[in-house]
Design a protein around this motif. Structure first.
Motif, PDB file in Angstrom:
ATOM      1  N   ARG A 173      -4.304  -3.324   1.373  1.00  0.00           N
ATOM      2  CA  ARG A 173      -4.511  -4.749   1.624  1.00  0.00           C
ATOM      3  C   ARG A 173      -5.111  -4.970   3.012  1.00  0.00           C
ATOM      4  NH1 ARG A 173      -2.928  -9.704  -0.174  1.00  0.00           N
ATOM      5  NH2 ARG A 173      -2.688 -11.322   1.420  1.00  0.00           N
ATOM      6  N   GLY A 174      -4.532  -4.329   4.012  1.00  0.00           N
ATOM      7  CA  GLY A 174      -5.051  -4.484   5.359  1.00  0.00           C
ATOM      8  C   GLY A 174      -6.455  -3.941   5.512  1.00  0.00           C
ATOM      9  N   GLY A 178      -7.883  -7.374   5.307  1.00  0.00           N
ATOM     10  CA  GLY A 178      -7.571  -7.683   6.698  1.00  0.00           C
ATOM     11  C   GLY A 178      -8.804  -7.632   7.596  1.00  0.00           C
ATOM     12  N   SER A 197      -0.206 -10.750  15.273  1.00  0.00           N
ATOM     13  CA  SER A 197       0.388 -10.973  13.958  1.00  0.00           C
ATOM     14  C   SER A 197       0.600  -9.678  13.192  1.00  0.00           C
ATOM     15  CB  SER A 197      -0.514 -11.898  13.129  1.00  0.00           C
ATOM     16  OG  SER A 197      -1.727 -11.242  12.796  1.00  0.00           O
ATOM     17  N   GLU A 199      -0.241  -9.198  10.169  1.00  0.00           N
ATOM     18  CA  GLU A 199      -1.456  -8.920   9.397  1.00  0.00           C
ATOM     19  C   GLU A 199      -2.457  -8.111  10.216  1.00  0.00           C
ATOM     20  OE1 GLU A 199      -0.042 -11.859   9.693  1.00  0.00           O
ATOM     21  OE2 GLU A 199       0.717 -12.203   7.653  1.00  0.00           O
ATOM     22  N   ARG A 200      -2.593  -8.458  11.489  1.00  0.00           N
ATOM     23  CA  ARG A 200      -3.524  -7.716  12.339  1.00  0.00           C
ATOM     24  C   ARG A 200      -3.009  -6.307  12.630  1.00  0.00           C
ATOM     25  NH1 ARG A 200      -7.422 -10.037  15.595  1.00  0.00           N
ATOM     26  NH2 ARG A 200      -6.607  -9.071  17.506  1.00  0.00           N
ATOM     27  N   ASP A 202      -1.213  -4.569  10.511  1.00  0.00           N
ATOM     28  CA  ASP A 202      -1.465  -3.848   9.271  1.00  0.00           C
ATOM     29  C   ASP A 202      -2.919  -3.398   9.200  1.00  0.00           C
ATOM     30  OD1 ASP A 202      -0.832  -2.837   6.689  1.00  0.00           O
ATOM     31  OD2 ASP A 202      -1.729  -4.608   5.780  1.00  0.00           O
TER      32      ASP A 202
END
Length: 508
Positions: A173-174, A178, A197, A199-200, A202
């Motif tokens: 996903r990342g 991302g 974050s 997400e960043r 990841d």
């Protein structure tokens, strides 16, 4: 219902209820595992970790250390909720701590070793960090430190081989959705501190894995990476070193993105050939050890003053019931020491030594407690300090390749305010070789080398800390390294780092 029927029903219920699994210890060449899982499962997990170590050494073309038996990694395989409690954080499958007393890891016991379950991914990732820190006196960029750990985390363990380079599906996903950090950004040492974050993070870990994979399976680019490391570790800033080694970083970014888009990615399979199945010895913990194991985990995880007092108070009654068990008494000695109950630590250590005269832990904490008593009382009589050191010396003689007694012997002179003897300095250097992952020991050895004007060795020790991408902007190791490169004298070099050989960064 009659009494007889009630008794029969209770017996049936008890028979149908699975008994609590016993606590077991599995000891192999590189690891000691503790868990209350089945012996079959624990043995399989221990064998998988040994195969992981074998695979990393084969991949890196590194031999095994002859003294590895004295510095095994201790792994506690426990429930996921206990991992989070011990860590003090959420959404974590495991964690690793490195120190001169021995590296430890905590992981979920449900880890399905061999098929890349989350527990395996975390534990393999953390062991890769341990392996890397213990194998190289080099600074690596943050993305490679994490990327190599991710690269190792997906290693597949089978009956006849290991396979490294398996795609990191947990980072898909990342990687695809991302942020796609450019290569020049990845080499920027400030990037990690600016991620913010989850997400960043990841995306960063995923790109680190991708870059590591790309370099591994592109021999021409890997040779360039080796050149980058040489330039980085000579003092050139990371981005500039990357530009010198790789050339056009924009073009490299396009190349890396194209590599990600490939339909299939290579992996490396390494056959065991004539390698025998790793030897694993499993034993059941004694009743006293089993009663104390939860508190032992809290203790070795690290405790503050309040936690230390709570652990010690709970451990006392348990240890009192098992006064003839040297392992239990050794654990109690360490817990008492953490609460500054030095008399209690000495008493527990003495009970352990009476049953096991070669107990390294008991002799070590007996000596450490005596040294702390002398320090706190501001004793200046050299004879008393010499007497206190005898227990540390005995611990060292019981296991010459254990780094902790060597470290404490050197610390004892700092505590006394005396000049370390030649044997203490030699012991410090040996402790650093044995516990290369411990930064305090590394810095103490580097500062002592500087004090002796042994700049070449000092530089080697300081580089991983000086060029650590996680280091602070006012990194004292970098300041001292820069001063040495400029040809400054010893006083100026130490002043640059605002340190002296007697201030290693660890509290004795």
């Amino acid at each position: 219902m009659t009494w007889g029927k009630l008794v029969a029903l209770c017996g049936a219920i008890l028979a149908a209820t699975p008994a609590a699994a016993e606590w077991l210890e599995a000891s192999s060449r590189h690891f000691v595992l503790y868990s209350n899982t089945s012996e079959k499962t624990l043995r399989r997990q221990s064998e998988a970790l040994e195969r992981l170590d074998w695979g990393l050494r084969r991949f890196s073309q590194l031999g095994d250390e002859p003294e590895i038996a004295s510095r095994k990694v201790t792994v506690f395989l426990v429930d996921d909720s206990q991992v989070r409690s011990l860590c003090g954080c959420q959404n974590v499958g495991g964690f690793y701590l490195s120190r001169v007393s021995g590296s430890i890891a905590f992981s979920g016991k449900a880890a399905s070793f061999g098929d890349n379950g989350i527990g395996q991914l975390v534990l393999f990732h953390e062991y890769a960090h341990h392996f890397m820190l213990g194998s190289y006196d080099l600074a690596f960029p943050a993305w490679y430190s994490e990327g190599f750990a991710e690269f190792a985390s997906t290693m597949r363990i089978s009956d006849d081989s290991v396979q490294i380079g398996v795609p990191a599906q947990h980072r898909a996903r990342g990687l695809f959705l991302g942020q796609r950090f450019r290569v020049s950004e990845m080499f920027d040492p400030t990037l990690r501190s600016r991620l913010g974050s989850a997400e960043r993070y990841d995306a960063f870990y995923g790109r680190g894995w991708l870059l590591t994979h790309f370099l591994t399976f592109r021999p021409d680019r890997f040779r360039q990476f080796q050149g980058y490391l040489r330039t980085l570790n000579s003092g050139t800033p990371s981005v500039a070193a990357a530009e010198q080694a790789f050339g056009d970083l924009k073009a490299m970014s396009v190349e890396v993105d194209g590599y990600l888009a490939k339909a299939r990615m290579p992996a490396m399979t390494m056959k065991y050939d004539d390698q025998a199945l790793p030897t694993v010895n499993v034993r059941r913990l004694s009743p006293g050890e089993a009663e104390l194991i939860d508190l032992r985990m809290q203790s070795v995880r690290g405790v503050d003053e309040a936690k230390a007092a709570k652990v010690h108070a709970q451990a006392g009654p348990i240890a009192a019931r098992h006064g003839d068990n040297p392992i239990v008494q050794g654990w109690l000695a360490e817990m008492a020491f953490d609460t500054q109950d030095y008399a209690g630590a000495i008493a527990a250590a003495d009970r352990a030594i009476a049953r096991d005269p070669k107990s390294v832990q008991a002799h070590l904490y007996r000596g450490a407690a005596m040294l702390r008593q002398l320090r706190d009382a501001r004793v200046r009589d050299p004879a008393q300090w010499t007497a206190a050191r005898r227990s540390i010396i005995t611990a060292n003689r019981s296991d010459p390749d254990d780094a902790e007694p060597l470290w404490w012997f050197w610390l004892s002179f700092q505590m006394e305010g005396a000049k370390p003897t030649a044997s203490a300095i030699k012991g410090l250097y040996r402790a650093q070789e044995l516990a290369r992952q411990d930064r305090s020991v590394r810095m103490a050895a580097a500062l002592t080398r500087i004090g002796a004007s042994e700049y070449a060795e000092a530089k080697r020790l300081l580089r991983p800390v000086a060029y650590d991408p996680h280091g602070a902007a006012n990194n004292p190791a970098l300041a001292m390294l820069t001063a040495m490169e400029a040809g400054d004298d010893v006083g100026a070099v130490l002043a640059a780092g605002e340190a002296t050989p007697g201030e290693p960064g660890a509290q004795p």
